[in-house]
Motif scaffolding. Structure first.
Motif, PDB file in Angstrom:
ATOM      1  N   PRO A 210      -0.140  12.757 -13.946  1.00  0.00           N
ATOM      2  CA  PRO A 210      -1.326  12.452 -13.212  1.00  0.00           C
ATOM      3  C   PRO A 210      -1.217  12.275 -11.942  1.00  0.00           C
ATOM      4  N   VAL A 211      -2.076  12.500 -11.124  1.00  0.00           N
ATOM      5  CA  VAL A 211      -1.967  12.165  -9.471  1.00  0.00           C
ATOM      6  C   VAL A 211      -2.949  11.393  -9.100  1.00  0.00           C
ATOM      7  N   PRO A 212      -2.728   9.825  -9.380  1.00  0.00           N
ATOM      8  CA  PRO A 212      -3.829   8.964  -9.125  1.00  0.00           C
ATOM      9  C   PRO A 212      -4.209   8.625  -7.495  1.00  0.00           C
ATOM     10  N   ALA A 213      -5.348   8.099  -7.324  1.00  0.00           N
ATOM     11  CA  ALA A 213      -5.660   7.351  -6.114  1.00  0.00           C
ATOM     12  C   ALA A 213      -4.598   6.052  -5.841  1.00  0.00           C
ATOM     13  N   PRO A 214      -4.626   6.053  -4.541  1.00  0.00           N
ATOM     14  CA  PRO A 214      -3.772   4.776  -4.235  1.00  0.00           C
ATOM     15  C   PRO A 214      -4.098   3.307  -4.957  1.00  0.00           C
ATOM     16  N   ALA A 215      -3.132   2.794  -5.391  1.00  0.00           N
ATOM     17  CA  ALA A 215      -3.645   1.424  -5.952  1.00  0.00           C
ATOM     18  C   ALA A 215      -3.680   0.382  -4.680  1.00  0.00           C
ATOM     19  N   ILE A 216      -4.311  -0.588  -4.809  1.00  0.00           N
ATOM     20  CA  ILE A 216      -4.696  -1.810  -4.015  1.00  0.00           C
ATOM     21  C   ILE A 216      -4.594  -3.078  -4.292  1.00  0.00           C
ATOM     22  N   ASN A 217      -3.615  -3.995  -3.920  1.00  0.00           N
ATOM     23  CA  ASN A 217      -3.728  -5.373  -4.148  1.00  0.00           C
ATOM     24  C   ASN A 217      -3.878  -6.314  -3.050  1.00  0.00           C
ATOM     25  N   ASP A 218      -4.130  -7.485  -3.386  1.00  0.00           N
ATOM     26  CA  ASP A 218      -4.220  -8.558  -2.161  1.00  0.00           C
ATOM     27  C   ASP A 218      -2.752  -8.816  -1.479  1.00  0.00           C
ATOM     28  N   THR A 219      -1.667  -8.569  -2.079  1.00  0.00           N
ATOM     29  CA  THR A 219      -0.451  -8.939  -1.632  1.00  0.00           C
ATOM     30  C   THR A 219      -0.348  -7.913  -0.323  1.00  0.00           C
ATOM     31  N   VAL A 220      -0.447  -6.597  -0.548  1.00  0.00           N
ATOM     32  CA  VAL A 220      -0.108  -5.645   0.193  1.00  0.00           C
ATOM     33  C   VAL A 220      -1.266  -5.683   1.536  1.00  0.00           C
ATOM     34  N   ILE A 221      -2.414  -5.910   1.177  1.00  0.00           N
ATOM     35  CA  ILE A 221      -3.641  -5.753   2.320  1.00  0.00           C
ATOM     36  C   ILE A 221      -3.084  -7.396   3.159  1.00  0.00           C
ATOM     37  N   ASP A 222      -2.727  -8.210   2.766  1.00  0.00           N
ATOM     38  CA  ASP A 222      -2.392  -9.590   3.513  1.00  0.00           C
ATOM     39  C   ASP A 222      -1.309  -9.237   4.206  1.00  0.00           C
ATOM     40  N   ARG A 223      -0.277  -8.419   3.731  1.00  0.00           N
ATOM     41  CA  ARG A 223       0.798  -8.434   4.477  1.00  0.00           C
ATOM     42  C   ARG A 223       0.774  -7.390   5.579  1.00  0.00           C
ATOM     43  N   ILE A 224      -0.037  -6.317   5.581  1.00  0.00           N
ATOM     44  CA  ILE A 224      -0.222  -5.316   6.602  1.00  0.00           C
ATOM     45  C   ILE A 224      -1.021  -6.041   7.525  1.00  0.00           C
ATOM     46  N   ASN A 225      -2.005  -6.782   7.167  1.00  0.00           N
ATOM     47  CA  ASN A 225      -2.913  -7.365   8.228  1.00  0.00           C
ATOM     48  C   ASN A 225      -2.106  -8.404   8.916  1.00  0.00           C
ATOM     49  N   GLU A 226      -1.034  -9.016   8.415  1.00  0.00           N
ATOM     50  CA  GLU A 226      -0.267 -10.034   9.310  1.00  0.00           C
ATOM     51  C   GLU A 226       0.686  -9.084  10.175  1.00  0.00           C
ATOM     52  N   LEU A 227       1.030  -7.996   9.827  1.00  0.00           N
ATOM     53  CA  LEU A 227       1.930  -7.095  10.637  1.00  0.00           C
ATOM     54  C   LEU A 227       0.954  -6.397  11.850  1.00  0.00           C
ATOM     55  N   SER A 228       0.011  -5.988  11.454  1.00  0.00           N
ATOM     56  CA  SER A 228      -1.155  -5.537  12.468  1.00  0.00           C
ATOM     57  C   SER A 228      -1.181  -6.569  13.470  1.00  0.00           C
ATOM     58  N   GLU A 229      -1.610  -7.763  13.233  1.00  0.00           N
ATOM     59  CA  GLU A 229      -1.688  -9.033  14.139  1.00  0.00           C
ATOM     60  C   GLU A 229      -0.629  -9.000  14.849  1.00  0.00           C
ATOM     61  N   TRP A 230       0.682  -9.176  14.398  1.00  0.00           N
ATOM     62  CA  TRP A 230       1.893  -9.293  14.938  1.00  0.00           C
ATOM     63  C   TRP A 230       2.172  -8.208  16.016  1.00  0.00           C
TER      64      TRP A 230
END
Length: 319
Positions: A210-230
């Protein structure tokens, strides 16, 4: 001899022993780092040395592509560079390193006006490096790559070092180290931009899972938001773009990809510039995995990214 003299003598003996032990330990470490290592510089991950060298050589605004091998096997960086008149560096590498390792590449030689484009295939992880031995195979004794490790990665990497060193010693003794394996998983398969440039004209992959849609969790969301701000604090911009998705009977319904894009747009502080449906390609455009595109597929994916960037920049897309 009194007790005080015995104590001094014992201290001197222990001190000399410790000094010899440290000398021997240091000699072994020096031998490993200067003679035995590296042993994997000719392989696929050895290309990271060249990618980082190009990244650091560019003085001024550039476009940097971040992600796993869907990026290295799915982009025509020369075409992207010509479209926007900005130097492009394709930092895509092995998925087994995991997202956190790839994201740290966005912290190297940041210049005002830089555009960093993350093309993750999943936004869910536990904030850990992937296969530590694979990470060692990648960074080896290339100290310019060690800043890619975070402080919390140091101990796990130390624990994994004996496994890596054992393999290095085997290659060193046999004389098989640092060879160019040939084909698409060799350092010389990459061009100067960091793309896998070997012609891939025929699909060798059959979709069976199966080819699923991308999974999402808080850990990655928070980490990318921190990187974006940096990055923003340094005058650079972080974007999230699409990745190649096989389009066929094993692929999840399009609605699931739409929902994933909507959730990412809502929760990420950086722009999500792609509609995942635009990155769905026929199965016969995938080369040897469900993320590696043929040469034709890479051209289509590059054109789609150009159009997404033009729309984000407020430009008119090519007819």
């Amino acid at each position: 001899m009194n007790r005080h003299s015995l104590s001094i003598s014992s201290f001197k003996t222990n001190f000399i022993f410790l000094g010899k032990a440290l000398f021997m330990f240091g000699s072994v470490i020096l031998f490993c780092f200067q003679v035995v290592m590296p042993q994997y510089s000719g392989g696929y991950n050895g290309a990271l040395v060249d990618k980082v060298e190009r990244l650091k050589s560019i003085r001024g605004a550039k476009m940097v592509l971040i992600g796993n091998s869907n990026v290295s096997f799915g982009m025509d960086s020369r075409k992207l560079e010509q479209a926007f008149g900005m130097p492009v560096v394709n930092m895509g590498l092995h998925g087994g390193l995991k997202n956190v390792f790839h994201e740290e590449m966005a912290r190297l030689n940041v210049c005002e006006g830089d555009i960093y484009i993350i093309c993750h295939t999943s936004f869910s992880d536990e904030n850990l490096l992937g296969d530590k031995a694979l990470v060692w195979n990648t960074i080896e004794n290339h100290f310019e790559l060690w800043p890619l490790l975070r402080s919390q990665d140091i101990w796990p990497m130390m624990e994994a070092y004996p496994v890596y060193l054992k393999k290095c010693l085997e290659l060193f003794v046999s004389g098989r180290g640092n060879g160019l394996p040939g084909g698409c998983y060799s350092r010389d398969a990459f061009n100067e931009y960091g793309d896998v440039a070997l012609e891939r004209n025929t699909s060798e992959y059959t979709f069976e899972s199966p080819v699923p849609a991308p999974a999402i969790n808080d850990t990655v969301i928070d980490r990318i938001n921190e990187l974006s701000e940096w990055l923003s604090e340094r005058g650079a911009t972080l974007l999230v773009a699409g990745y190649p998705i096989g389009k066929g009977e094993l692929t999840a319904p399009e609605e699931e990809f739409v929902k994933a894009k909507e959730e990412l747009t809502k929760r990420l502080s950086c722009p999500v510039i792609s509609d995942y449906r635009d990155y769905m390609f026929d199965y016969n455009l995938f080369y040897n995995t469900d993320l590696h595109l043929t040469t034709e597929g890479a051209a289509l994916r590059t054109q789609q990214l150009i159009e997404d960037l033009q729309q984000w920049m407020g430009q008119d897309a090519d007819p």
